[in-house]
Each structure stands twice: as structure tokens, then as C-alpha cells.
Design a protein around this motif. Structure first.
Motif, mmCIF file in Angstrom:
data_model
loop_
_atom_site.group_PDB
_atom_site.id
_atom_site.type_symbol
_atom_site.label_atom_id
_atom_site.label_comp_id
_atom_site.label_asym_id
_atom_site.label_seq_id
_atom_site.Cartn_x
_atom_site.Cartn_y
_atom_site.Cartn_z
ATOM 1 N N THR A 150 -8.693 7.858 -4.861
ATOM 2 C CA THR A 150 -7.483 8.359 -5.517
ATOM 3 C C THR A 150 -6.706 7.273 -6.238
ATOM 4 O O THR A 150 -6.253 7.469 -7.376
ATOM 5 N N VAL A 151 -6.558 6.129 -5.577
ATOM 6 C CA VAL A 151 -5.679 5.076 -6.095
ATOM 7 C C VAL A 151 -6.412 4.062 -6.965
ATOM 8 O O VAL A 151 -5.923 3.689 -8.037
ATOM 9 N N GLN A 183 0.796 -1.232 0.000
ATOM 10 C CA GLN A 183 0.000 0.000 0.000
ATOM 11 C C GLN A 183 0.829 1.284 0.000
ATOM 12 O O GLN A 183 0.507 2.238 -0.720
ATOM 13 N N THR A 212 -8.208 6.889 -0.229
ATOM 14 C CA THR A 212 -7.357 5.927 -0.924
ATOM 15 C C THR A 212 -8.129 5.190 -2.006
ATOM 16 O O THR A 212 -7.636 5.016 -3.132
ATOM 17 N N PHE A 263 -7.266 6.674 -10.316
ATOM 18 C CA PHE A 263 -5.894 6.423 -10.764
ATOM 19 C C PHE A 263 -5.124 7.740 -10.959
ATOM 20 O O PHE A 263 -4.440 7.953 -11.950
ATOM 21 N N TRP A 281 -3.140 14.072 -9.786
ATOM 22 C CA TRP A 281 -3.201 14.087 -8.324
ATOM 23 C C TRP A 281 -2.614 15.372 -7.762
ATOM 24 O O TRP A 281 -1.507 15.783 -8.134
ATOM 25 N N VAL A 290 2.370 3.975 -3.191
ATOM 26 C CA VAL A 290 1.765 5.171 -3.787
ATOM 27 C C VAL A 290 2.062 6.425 -2.966
ATOM 28 O O VAL A 290 2.578 7.414 -3.500
ATOM 29 N N ASP A 317 -0.130 1.832 -10.498
ATOM 30 C CA ASP A 317 -1.141 1.984 -11.557
ATOM 31 C C ASP A 317 -2.051 0.766 -11.503
ATOM 32 O O ASP A 317 -1.769 -0.273 -12.099
#
Length: 427
Positions: free
Chosen positions: A318-319, A184, A315, A323, A330, A187, A215
Motif C-alpha cells: 500500500t505505502v 511509519q 504496508t 503509493f 486507497w 500514513v 508519498d
């Protein structure tokens, strides 16, 4: 209500698990005449398994007391270097009393091991830290269970997470630091160093990103599919609950650890069922070594923590849904995250061939983003026949992955500039 129901169920099970544990120990005790009666070993094993399936698993200790180095036992002392409401920066300091060992350790690289905040405690990386301690000075991020953080401490989101990492890097000193992020934190680590580079701050000598969703569009796994299948509102309405009264964080909104644990188990239910059945058979056969191996694994695997709702939802969005890092959209507190700004930090990415959590290419994508790092200072390694946990624990971590990481760090490590008198005695 779900969290309250979970706590109520746990309270009901407590006397049952205590009773089954007492019965299991009594029946397995050689001093008990019943222990030699045919069939009692099966009964004792059943009680023991029932106890382990129903008990509450608390956060384990790191228990890193020493390492063996060149035939010498080097003591380890766990120190809290910085303490913030949602995380402690720990150091595992090595002590020695002979000049040769002291001089060797003084020159060894400094590593910040960034543990994931994704359900398990940082002790999941105990074995990772133990191996690195052989030839590195090791710091680690020890994330706090959100239910144990008083509501008065305020909220905690992904932006705060990044700010924590930057504070830790600055405190340790970036000029001689190597950062390793497992899963985790790949990123936020990449974001933290990108922001520092954009500001003109000193950045670490190297960063090693292992098995993380840089990604998440690439080779999506079941984890990625869940995030894209549901809206952010669905996650908030179904997975976010308030901590019950009785905890310091009573009333705080969290993503409960017990829900994350259920998700972990649901990914491989057959494997877990087989593992518990094998544990039962090992107890019946008297194979204590195999049984103890099972206990060690599940003592760690079943110990989970709550995550702040703000952090979890940010999270997800955003992730795993937008993406933003991979797409270059971001911003963190108004600052754009620009991995291409990094130029003086070497980059290594590590993936497991059989990783079913972070799919093939998700971590390697960092190389496409960090265009300011020269090809000479970038490396990728895929560990064959290695799953997600295997890249940082177990035999393949020791024999395959760690040597690669070690050589990469050494290739980008300069002589340490120690000015602290204490460093002349310890490392």
C-alpha cells in the motif's frame, strides 16, 4: 527454518555471553588484584564488548518516573488505558499536590504520541515522551511483539492498525486532542483521521506528522528502493517466517524483528562498527560516561519486535509499492481514504534535512493531499543538519524540533473541558 535457526543460535550464545559478562565484571572490579595488571583493562573491555554483541536484548522499560518542572519534581505513573491484542494505549499521568501546578497542568494540551510499528519498541520514543510531558498530557501507542500474541487472537493488518488508532482517538476524545505520528504511523494516522472526517466524526484539533512516507515516490531512499526493487511475492517468500513453538504466538506468520534489525545495521555498517570500537576504547580508558551513553543507545536500538505478516505485507504494497494514499486509490474496508475531507484538524509536517529513511518531501506531501485544511492551519518545518532519529530524540529534538511542535499545538489548542473529577487532582 530461519527463525528456528536463529533461536538455536541464540540458545548456543546464551552461556557464552553470560561467561564473558562475568569475566568482564571480575576483571574490571577494583577489588580484584588482577585489575591493576597492565593489559587487563583491554582484556576486560574485549569480554564486555563480546557480551554486548552476543546477548539478547529484551524490550526496555519506559522508566518515566518523574519530570522536573519549575523546580518541582512531578511524579509520573504509567497507566494502561486500553489493551488490545496487538497494542496497549498507555498514559503517563502526572501527579501534583500544589494548586498552582495542578491548575496549570489541567489546561495543558492532550497529546496522543503514535509510536512506529516498524521493528523497534515504542520505548524508542521515551525521550520524545519525556520532553512532551513538560507541558502536555501524554498518551502513547505501545505495540506488542507479534510473537507474544496468541494465534487465537487472529490476524492483524494495516486496516486493523487504522481501526486501533481510531478507537484510541475516540476513547481519549478528539475534541481536545493533538496527535503526533513519528515515522511509519504518519500514513495510517492520516488515513484514520481522513476516514473519521469523511464520516462526519469529530477529529483531533491537530496532527503533526514527522519523518514518514506519506508519498514514498519523492526523494526515494534505500528503504524505498528495496520495496520497489522486489515483488510482493519476493517479500512473502523470503522475509516471512513462522514463530517457533515456545512463544505464545507459536505458528503465527511474522516478519521477524531480527531481520529488520539486520536491515537497520546494513544501512550504516561502518558507523556501527566504529561505534562499537569507540565503546571498547572508552572502556579501556575508563571513560564510563561515554560507555554508558553507548549502552543506553544500543539497549534500545538492538531491542526489536516481530510484526504480523499481514500488516507488514499490506504496508509494503500500500505505502511503498502502489503509493495508494498519495495517488488517491486507497480504500480501507470499502471506504475511500480522502485526506481532502479533513477541514477542522490543523496539520504540521516535520522533516530532517539529512533523513536517510524518509526522503525530502515525503512527509511534506501531506499538504498537497489535505486541501480542505486552510493555509492558516498548516505548517511545515525542516530541521537543518538533522537525521531521521534526530527529529524526535537528542539535542536537536529538544532545542529545535520540540519548540516548533509545541508552538504549533498551542496555536491550535483551546481551553480543556475537564469533567472528570480525577482531573482536578492529576494531569
Amino acid at each position: 527454518m530461519l527463525y528456528f535457526a536463529h533461536e538455536f543460535h541464540r540458545a548456543l550464545l546464551t552461556p557464552v555471553t553470560a561467561w564473558t559478562k562475568a569475566l568482564a565484571d571480575s576483571l574490571a572490579n577494583p577489588a580484584n588484584p588482577l585489575a591493576s595488571v597492565p593489559g587487563v583493562s583491554s582484556l576486560s573491555a574485549g569480554y564486555d564488548l563480546t557480551h554486548r554483541l552476543g546477548k539478547t536484548y529484551e524490550k526496555p522499560e519506559f522508566d518515566l518516573q518523574h519530570i522536573d518542572r519549575d523546580g518541582r519534581r512531578v511524579p509520573i505513573v504509567e497507566q494502561t488505558i486500553l489493551e488490545k491484542p496487538f497494542c496497549r494505549l498507555l498514559r503517563f499521568k502526572r501527579y501534583a499536590d500544589d494548586v498552582v501546578t495542578i491548575e496549570q497542568m489541567k489546561q495543558e494540551p492532550v497529546v496522543l504520541l503514535c509510536a512506529p510499528l516498524s521493528g523497534h519498541h515504542a520505548t524508542l520514543l521515551r525521550e520524545t515522551a519525556r520532553t512532551l510531558l513538560q507541558d502536555h498530557k501524554v498518551y502513547i501507542t505501545d505495540w506488542t511483539d507479534a510473537r507474544m500474541v496468541p494465534a487465537g487472537a487472529g490476524s492483524f493488518d494495516l486496516d486493523d492498525y487504522i481501526a486501533y488508532l481510531q478507537a484510541f482517538i475516540r476513547h481519549i476524545g478528539a475534541s481536545n486532542l493533538h496527535v503526533i505520528a513519528v515515522c511509519q504511523p504518519t500514513v495510517p494516522v492520516l488515513a484514520a483521521i481522513s476516514l473519521m472526517a469523511s464520516r462526519g466524526e469529530a477529529t483531533p484539533r491537530s496532527m503533526t506528522l514527522m519523518g514518514g512516507p506519506v508519498d514514498a515516490r519523492r526523494s526515494p531512499t534505500a528503504v524505498n528502493s528495496l520495496a520497489t526493487k522486489h515483488s510482493l511475492a519476493w517479500f512473502e517468500n523470503n522475509l516471512i517466517h513462522r514463530v517457533p513453538a515456545g512463544y505464545p504466538g507459536g505458528g503465527r506468520k511474522v516478519y521477524p524483528g531480527f531481520l529488520q534489525h539486520m536491515g537497520f545495521v546494513a544501512m550504516n555498517p561502518d558507523r556501527h562498527m566504529q561505534s562499537h570500537y569507540d565503546y571498547y576504547l572508552n572502556l579501556v580508558r575508563g571513560d564510563e560516561e561515554s560507555a554508558e551513553s553507548h549502552r543506553r543507545f544500543y539497549d534500545e536500538y538492538n531491542a526489536v519486535l516481530d510484526m504480523s505478516a499481514e500488516y507488514y505485507l499490506q504496508t509494503i504494497q500500500t505505502v511503498f509499492q502502489e503509493f495508494r494514499l498519495a495517488q488517491g486509490t486507497w480504500t480501507v474496508r470499502g471506504e475511500p481514504v480522502l485526506p481532502q475531507a479533513i477541514s477542522t484538524t490543523a496539520l504540521m509536517t516535520v522533516e530532517g534535512e539529512l533523513d536517510n529513511i524518509s526522503g525530502d518531501g515525503q512527509t511534506r506531501a501531506a499538504h498537497d493531499l489535505c486541501t480542505g485544511i486552510s493555509a492558516h492551519d498548516r505548517r511545515h518545518f525542516t530541521a537543518e543538519k538533522c537525521g531521521h532519529y534526530g527529529i524526535f530524540s537528542g539535542k536537536r529534538w529538544h532545542s529545535v524540533v520540540c519548540p516548533q511542535v509545541r508552538s504549533f499545538i498551542l496555536a491550535h489548542h483551546g481551553a480543556a473541558q475537564n469533567t472528570d473529577f480525577e482531573e482536578a487532582l492529576v494531569a
